[in-house]
Design a protein around this motif. Structure first.
Motif, PDB file in Angstrom:
ATOM      1  N   TRP A  28       0.831  -1.213   0.000  1.00 17.60           N
ATOM      2  CA  TRP A  28       0.000   0.000   0.000  1.00 17.60           C
ATOM      3  C   TRP A  28       0.859   1.254   0.000  1.00 17.60           C
ATOM      4  CZ3 TRP A  28      -5.333   0.055  -0.065  1.00 17.60           C
ATOM      5  CH2 TRP A  28      -5.958  -1.165   0.130  1.00 17.60           C
ATOM      6  N   THR A  29       0.599   2.168  -0.935  1.00 18.22           N
ATOM      7  CA  THR A  29       1.268   3.475  -0.848  1.00 18.22           C
ATOM      8  C   THR A  29       0.497   4.329   0.158  1.00 18.22           C
ATOM      9  OG1 THR A  29      -0.138   4.391  -2.562  1.00 18.22           O
ATOM     10  CG2 THR A  29       1.979   3.456  -3.280  1.00 18.22           C
ATOM     11  N   ALA A  30       1.130   5.433   0.569  1.00 18.09           N
ATOM     12  CA  ALA A  30       0.451   6.304   1.540  1.00 18.09           C
ATOM     13  C   ALA A  30      -0.860   6.820   0.964  1.00 18.09           C
ATOM     14  CB  ALA A  30       1.369   7.462   1.910  1.00 18.09           C
ATOM     15  N   THR A  31      -0.859   7.284  -0.290  1.00 12.48           N
ATOM     16  CA  THR A  31      -2.099   7.859  -0.832  1.00 12.48           C
ATOM     17  C   THR A  31      -3.154   6.763  -1.039  1.00 12.48           C
ATOM     18  OG1 THR A  31      -1.197   7.740  -3.074  1.00 12.48           O
ATOM     19  CG2 THR A  31      -1.016   9.856  -1.954  1.00 12.48           C
ATOM     20  N   ALA A  32      -2.713   5.526  -1.342  1.00 11.74           N
ATOM     21  CA  ALA A  32      -3.692   4.446  -1.484  1.00 11.74           C
ATOM     22  C   ALA A  32      -4.341   4.154  -0.130  1.00 11.74           C
ATOM     23  CB  ALA A  32      -3.024   3.195  -2.037  1.00 11.74           C
ATOM     24  N   CYS A  33      -3.555   4.193   0.948  1.00  8.35           N
ATOM     25  CA  CYS A  33      -4.124   3.979   2.296  1.00  8.35           C
ATOM     26  C   CYS A  33      -5.170   5.053   2.595  1.00  8.35           C
ATOM     27  CB  CYS A  33      -3.057   4.128   3.371  1.00  8.35           C
ATOM     28  SG  CYS A  33      -1.874   2.828   3.425  1.00  8.35           S
ATOM     29  N   ILE A  34      -4.809   6.305   2.264  1.00  9.12           N
ATOM     30  CA  ILE A  34      -5.713   7.409   2.589  1.00  9.12           C
ATOM     31  C   ILE A  34      -7.034   7.248   1.823  1.00  9.12           C
ATOM     32  CG2 ILE A  34      -5.998   9.917   2.371  1.00  9.12           C
ATOM     33  CD1 ILE A  34      -2.889  10.095   2.800  1.00  9.12           C
ATOM     34  N   SER A  35      -6.938   6.908   0.541  1.00  8.81           N
ATOM     35  CA  SER A  35      -8.171   6.741  -0.243  1.00  8.81           C
ATOM     36  C   SER A  35      -8.986   5.563   0.286  1.00  8.81           C
ATOM     37  CB  SER A  35      -7.841   6.508  -1.719  1.00  8.81           C
ATOM     38  OG  SER A  35      -7.126   7.618  -2.201  1.00  8.81           O
ATOM     39  N   ALA A  36      -8.283   4.480   0.704  1.00  9.53           N
ATOM     40  CA  ALA A  36      -8.997   3.319   1.247  1.00  9.53           C
ATOM     41  C   ALA A  36      -9.727   3.714   2.527  1.00  9.53           C
ATOM     42  CB  ALA A  36      -8.016   2.185   1.525  1.00  9.53           C
ATOM     43  N   PHE A  37      -9.108   4.595   3.314  1.00  9.84           N
ATOM     44  CA  PHE A  37      -9.738   5.025   4.566  1.00  9.84           C
ATOM     45  C   PHE A  37     -11.026   5.801   4.276  1.00  9.84           C
ATOM     46  CE2 PHE A  37     -10.197   7.862   8.272  1.00  9.84           C
ATOM     47  CZ  PHE A  37     -10.229   6.898   9.275  1.00  9.84           C
ATOM     48  N   GLU A  38     -10.980   6.628   3.236  1.00 10.74           N
ATOM     49  CA  GLU A  38     -12.197   7.376   2.886  1.00 10.74           C
ATOM     50  C   GLU A  38     -13.327   6.386   2.533  1.00 10.74           C
ATOM     51  OE1 GLU A  38     -12.010  10.130  -0.434  1.00 10.74           O
ATOM     52  OE2 GLU A  38     -14.116  10.676  -0.143  1.00 10.74           O
ATOM     53  N   ARG A  39     -12.992   5.375   1.741  1.00 13.48           N
ATOM     54  CA  ARG A  39     -14.024   4.381   1.371  1.00 13.48           C
ATOM     55  C   ARG A  39     -14.503   3.621   2.604  1.00 13.48           C
ATOM     56  NH1 ARG A  39     -10.255   3.675  -2.792  1.00 13.48           N
ATOM     57  NH2 ARG A  39      -9.451   1.762  -1.866  1.00 13.48           N
ATOM     58  N   PHE A  40     -13.557   3.343   3.516  1.00 11.81           N
ATOM     59  CA  PHE A  40     -13.888   2.566   4.717  1.00 11.81           C
ATOM     60  C   PHE A  40     -14.894   3.319   5.600  1.00 11.81           C
ATOM     61  CE2 PHE A  40     -12.725   2.268   9.266  1.00 11.81           C
ATOM     62  CZ  PHE A  40     -13.148   0.976   9.527  1.00 11.81           C
ATOM     63  N   VAL A  41     -14.612   4.615   5.880  1.00  9.44           N
ATOM     64  CA  VAL A  41     -15.522   5.325   6.803  1.00  9.44           C
ATOM     65  C   VAL A  41     -16.927   5.453   6.210  1.00  9.44           C
ATOM     66  CG1 VAL A  41     -13.801   6.577   8.176  1.00  9.44           C
ATOM     67  CG2 VAL A  41     -14.692   7.645   6.102  1.00  9.44           C
ATOM     68  N   ALA A  42     -17.004   5.430   4.881  1.00  6.93           N
ATOM     69  CA  ALA A  42     -18.327   5.537   4.244  1.00  6.93           C
ATOM     70  C   ALA A  42     -19.191   4.306   4.546  1.00  6.93           C
ATOM     71  CB  ALA A  42     -18.160   5.693   2.733  1.00  6.93           C
ATOM     72  N   THR A  43     -18.554   3.196   4.958  1.00  9.77           N
ATOM     73  CA  THR A  43     -19.314   1.960   5.190  1.00  9.77           C
ATOM     74  C   THR A  43     -19.647   1.751   6.660  1.00  9.77           C
ATOM     75  OG1 THR A  43     -17.305   0.670   5.565  1.00  9.77           O
ATOM     76  CG2 THR A  43     -18.096   0.825   3.272  1.00  9.77           C
ATOM     77  N   ARG A  44     -19.198   2.655   7.538  1.00  7.29           N
ATOM     78  CA  ARG A  44     -19.331   2.403   8.981  1.00  7.29           C
ATOM     79  C   ARG A  44     -20.425   3.239   9.620  1.00  7.29           C
ATOM     80  NH1 ARG A  44     -16.113  -1.912  10.610  1.00  7.29           N
ATOM     81  NH2 ARG A  44     -16.196  -1.021  12.705  1.00  7.29           N
ATOM     82  N   GLU A  45     -20.846   2.768  10.806  1.00 10.72           N
ATOM     83  CA  GLU A  45     -21.979   3.406  11.486  1.00 10.72           C
ATOM     84  C   GLU A  45     -21.548   4.248  12.692  1.00 10.72           C
ATOM     85  OE1 GLU A  45     -25.438   2.726  10.858  1.00 10.72           O
ATOM     86  OE2 GLU A  45     -24.690   1.913   8.971  1.00 10.72           O
ATOM     87  N   GLU A  46     -20.306   4.053  13.165  1.00 14.16           N
ATOM     88  CA  GLU A  46     -19.904   4.756  14.398  1.00 14.16           C
ATOM     89  C   GLU A  46     -20.020   6.270  14.210  1.00 14.16           C
ATOM     90  OE1 GLU A  46     -18.008   2.609  12.740  1.00 14.16           O
ATOM     91  OE2 GLU A  46     -16.994   1.195  14.068  1.00 14.16           O
ATOM     92  N   VAL A  47     -20.209   6.966  15.348  1.00 18.57           N
ATOM     93  CA  VAL A  47     -20.357   8.429  15.287  1.00 18.57           C
ATOM     94  C   VAL A  47     -19.105   9.054  14.656  1.00 18.57           C
ATOM     95  CG1 VAL A  47     -20.588  10.516  16.705  1.00 18.57           C
ATOM     96  CG2 VAL A  47     -21.858   8.452  17.295  1.00 18.57           C
ATOM     97  N   LEU A  48     -17.932   8.569  15.080  1.00 18.12           N
ATOM     98  CA  LEU A  48     -16.695   9.132  14.536  1.00 18.12           C
ATOM     99  C   LEU A  48     -16.626   8.904  13.025  1.00 18.12           C
ATOM    100  CD1 LEU A  48     -13.856  10.356  14.755  1.00 18.12           C
ATOM    101  CD2 LEU A  48     -12.999   8.107  15.435  1.00 18.12           C
ATOM    102  N   ALA A  49     -16.939   7.676  12.608  1.00 12.62           N
ATOM    103  CA  ALA A  49     -16.856   7.360  11.177  1.00 12.62           C
ATOM    104  C   ALA A  49     -17.841   8.219  10.383  1.00 12.62           C
ATOM    105  CB  ALA A  49     -17.149   5.881  10.949  1.00 12.62           C
ATOM    106  N   THR A  50     -19.039   8.402  10.899  1.00  9.81           N
ATOM    107  CA  THR A  50     -19.996   9.210  10.130  1.00  9.81           C
ATOM    108  C   THR A  50     -19.554  10.672  10.086  1.00  9.81           C
ATOM    109  OG1 THR A  50     -21.386   9.273  12.079  1.00  9.81           O
ATOM    110  CG2 THR A  50     -22.077   7.765  10.385  1.00  9.81           C
ATOM    111  N   GLY A  51     -18.947  11.141  11.191  1.00  9.19           N
ATOM    112  CA  GLY A  51     -18.428  12.518  11.203  1.00  9.19           C
ATOM    113  C   GLY A  51     -17.343  12.688  10.153  1.00  9.19           C
ATOM    114  N   LEU A  52     -16.439  11.720  10.064  1.00 10.71           N
ATOM    115  CA  LEU A  52     -15.339  11.820   9.098  1.00 10.71           C
ATOM    116  C   LEU A  52     -15.888  11.687   7.671  1.00 10.71           C
ATOM    117  CD1 LEU A  52     -12.589   9.679  10.925  1.00 10.71           C
ATOM    118  CD2 LEU A  52     -12.835  12.159  10.879  1.00 10.71           C
TER     119      LEU A  52
END
Ligand code: B12
Ligand code: SF4
Length: 607
Positions: A423-447
């Motif tokens: 994983w490159t750094a930018t690939a990790c960052i983009s994966a994180f954006e996709r990840f938070v979109a799938t989660r229900e936690e308050v923090l994830a929805t805020g992000l």
């Protein structure tokens, strides 16, 4: 402070003039500022305007006029200089806009506004209203040396004891004219400098007052031979008074040998200073459009290499959105530099007033926007080498970078992934954006909402930084849980995954502790199944090191130290000195082997 010093040292004004320096943080409301100003019933209010403060001030102009009908409102500073006609038209309550250096102009204005002596039309360096509309007077010649400028730090100076940072100019001006910057072009390309005699006394005052951080405002510290002498003075002051302990400067881009010598001197004298190579881009086309060339770059890279090898703090800066750069160029630059430097600072491009980009909009296809919000910076919407869609992607990347790296949330975790996984750094960052979109936690929805917002508005609102940090720091346990869940879903070899999970735990444990009230600091203990402190250190220095090293290293117990009082600061966008982050006070090897269950209890000692 410089204007205040000019008034205090003016023989005509000082006996009859009282100056209040009012400084407000991001958390102050308009009404609080209004009440504070009005309570002093001033004759004149001067606003020192930057893009980050101007919007707040504009809300005060008419209100001040309502409460104090006779008041004179004067604007000055980088953000408003040479824009008088436009601003006087937009803000009818404003009386005068000052262009360029303000010390003499402000004194002349006060004499006229308060005493009625002379007329506005004869004061150089202003735009004011005459019968026929806005009128601009002749340019005021700049000071030839800084010694002519009354010093903010020479007696009778303001009480410095309450300051944690002092801003000092040792020279004014910049010989370059970078297209994105309003400095060389605006402040003037000729350097006016202060003498060592003056600075010796100024630095002594700052040190004696115990101000722990000094920010030298010069555009290129290290450009002049005397800068080495200034560093000597500083080390001497630090030895005498124990302060300042930290120095921030914008380093000269083209004088690696002198910059290196200054850094060594400071290091030996116990003064911390970061070096940030102001690279801004790695593309030759973008560099040339930015009005820069490659002179001195190689030498600066060599200097950075040496410093990194010596375990010193070095970073570099990139601007996203420079004309000539594409999104792919930016990703590639970031990924490469992320692996070469312990830290990479990324900024979105603002088109600042009076800059060369500002003038070359048509030629470069630059289209900007200035949405409502807290700051008055004009953001980039698109240009010839960056479509709107690519800009959207890039800004989301910047936001993700701020969340995962800039805030410290996953600082070493992402480094480990970028160095030891595919994983490159930018690939990790983009994966994180996709990840938070799938989660229900308050923090994830805020992000997720923050990502959506930046994509919708195609603008990096600076207020987002503090909002994100508040979200992440609010409950460090929940933040840690989300980060671990993210790592869990990445395809990684199991041993590396476990190493990353330990790093994620430590990254989160080092985040500021928003629950610590009062003053002083708190200690806590942190257990890890390998020598995590040494491993993180090597990761930051980009030293190649593998999972085998981890497996062979002993389990460790760390003592972490956190300063108390973060709650008072949380609304601010920038923590220039990294004051609130936790640090590792001690790391002790333990007898336990690899395989220790990695969810140790956190023991906290009282403040
Ligand atoms: C120190 C500094 C910072 C510090 C701020 C510390 C602080 N709280 O003030 C830090 C590191 C935090 C910082 C950050 C940023 N900064 Co900065 N920073 C500076 C710097 C180097 C020095 C400012 C200073 O004090 N100068 C010394 C004083 C004496 O000069 P001056 O402010 O120009 O004032 C003179 C005249 O303008 C005039 N004047 C000023 N005010 C008034 C008021 C009146 C009434 C009158 C009559 C005259 C007058 O008279 C003064 C004396 O001659 C300047 C560059 C520079 N040398 O000015 C950039 C500068 C101010 N920063 C700039 C920028 C863009 C930023 C960032 C947005 C960068 C980024 N991309 O993140 C951030 C935003 C910060 C935020 N709060 O959101 C730009 C601002 C441009 C603009 N139009 O707003 C500048 C000008 C540099 C540049 N690249 O062009 N910055
Ligand atoms: S970016 Fe730095 S070198 Fe370039 S004009 Fe601005 S202050 Fe000077």
């Amino acid at each position: 402070m410089y204007l205040d010093a000019a008034v205090r040292l003016n023989p005509v004004l000082s006996p009859s003039t009282e100056v209040f320096l009012l400084s407000y943080g991001a958390g102050h409301t308009v009404v609080e500022m209004l009440e504070d100003i009005v309570s002093r019933t001033p004759d004149v209010v001067g606003f020192s305007c930057q893009g980050w403060s101007f919007r707040h001030y504009t809300l005060l102009f008419d209100l001040l006029r309502e409460f104090l009908p006779e008041i004179r409102i004067v604007l000055g500073g980088n953000h408003v200089s040479y824009r008088g006609a436009e601003l006087l038209h937009a803000y009818p309550s404003v009386d005068v806009v000052v262009n360029g250096e303000g010390e003499r102009t402000f004194c002349d204005l006060l004499r006229y506004l308060v005493d009625g002596i002379g007329s506005l039309g004869v004061i150089p360096g202003i735009t004011y209203r005459d019968e026929s509309g806005p009128a601009t007077t002749e340019e005021r010649p700049r000071f030839k040396t800084l010694d002519e400028v009354p010093s903010a730090y020479l007696p009778p100076a303001v009480q410095l004891e309450t300051y944690d940072i002092a801003l000092l100019e040792t020279n004014r001006g910049c010989p370059y004219a970078c297209s994105f910057c309003y400095w060389g072009g605006a402040v003037g390309q000729k350097l006016s400098r202060a003498t060592l005699e003056r600075m010796s006394v100024e630095l002594d005052q700052i040190g004696a007052a115990g101000v722990h951080t000094l920010f030298i405002c010069d555009a290129n510290f290290g450009i002049l031979e005397q800068d080495l002498e200034i560093a000597h003075l500083l080390v001497e002051v630090r030895r005498r008074h124990g302060a300042p302990r930290t120095l921030h400067v914008n380093w000269a881009k083209n004088h690696a040998a002198r910059v290196g010598a200054i850094l060594d001197l400071l290091h030996e004298g116990g003064i911390h200073s970061n070096v940030f190579l102001a690279l801004q881009t790695t593309s030759k086309t973008a560099l040339s459009l930015a009005g820069r060339d490659e002179r001195g770059r190689r030498e600066m890279f060599d200097l950075a290499d040496r410093l990194i090898r010596e375990d010193r703090r070095v970073g570099c800066e990139l601007i996203f959105g420079l004309p000539g750069d594409t999104l792919d160029d930016f990703r590639a630059s970031y990924d490469k530099l992320f692996l070469s430097f312990p830290s990479v600072l990324v900024h979105p491009l603002w088109i600042l007033p009076n800059t060369s980009y500002d003038r070359r909009r048509r030629e470069l296809g630059i289209i900007t926007l200035r949405p409502g919000g807290e700051t008055d910076y004009e953001g980039l919407l698109q240009h010839d080498t960056l479509s709107r869609e690519e800009n959207r992607e890039g800004l989301a990347l910047l936001l993700g970078e701020e969340i995962l790296v800039g805030s410290g949330y996953a600082r070493t975790t992402i480094r480990c992934l970028a160095q030891l996984s595919p994983w490159t750094a930018t690939a990790c960052i983009s994966a994180f954006e996709r990840f938070v979109a799938t989660r229900e936690e308050v923090l994830a929805t805020g992000l997720h909402e923050a990502f959506q917002r930046i994509r919708r508005q195609v603008y990096f609102d600076r207020a987002l930084r503090s909002q994100l940090r508040q979200l992440i720091f609010e409950d460090r346990e929940k933040s840690r849980g989300l980060l671990l869940a993210f790592l869990d879903m990445l395809e990684l070899n199991p041993e590396l995954k476990q190493v990353c999970a330990e790093l994620a735990r430590l990254d989160c444990a080092l985040l500021p502790r928003s629950e610590l009230a009062g003053e002083g600091s708190a200690l806590s203990s942190h257990l890890a199944p390998f020598d995590i402190h040494e491993f993180s250190r090597r990761l930051l220095l980009s030293q190649s090191i593998g999972v085998e090293w981890v497996l062979a290293s002993p389990a460790t117990e760390l003592t972490l130290r956190h300063p108390a009082g973060y709650a008072r600061f949380r609304g601010e966008a920038i923590d220039l000195t990294g004051t609130w982050e936790g640090t590792v006070a001690e790391s002790r090897p333990m007898a336990a082997p690899w395989g220790l269950t990695p969810t140790p209890p956190v023991q906290e000692e009282p403040v």
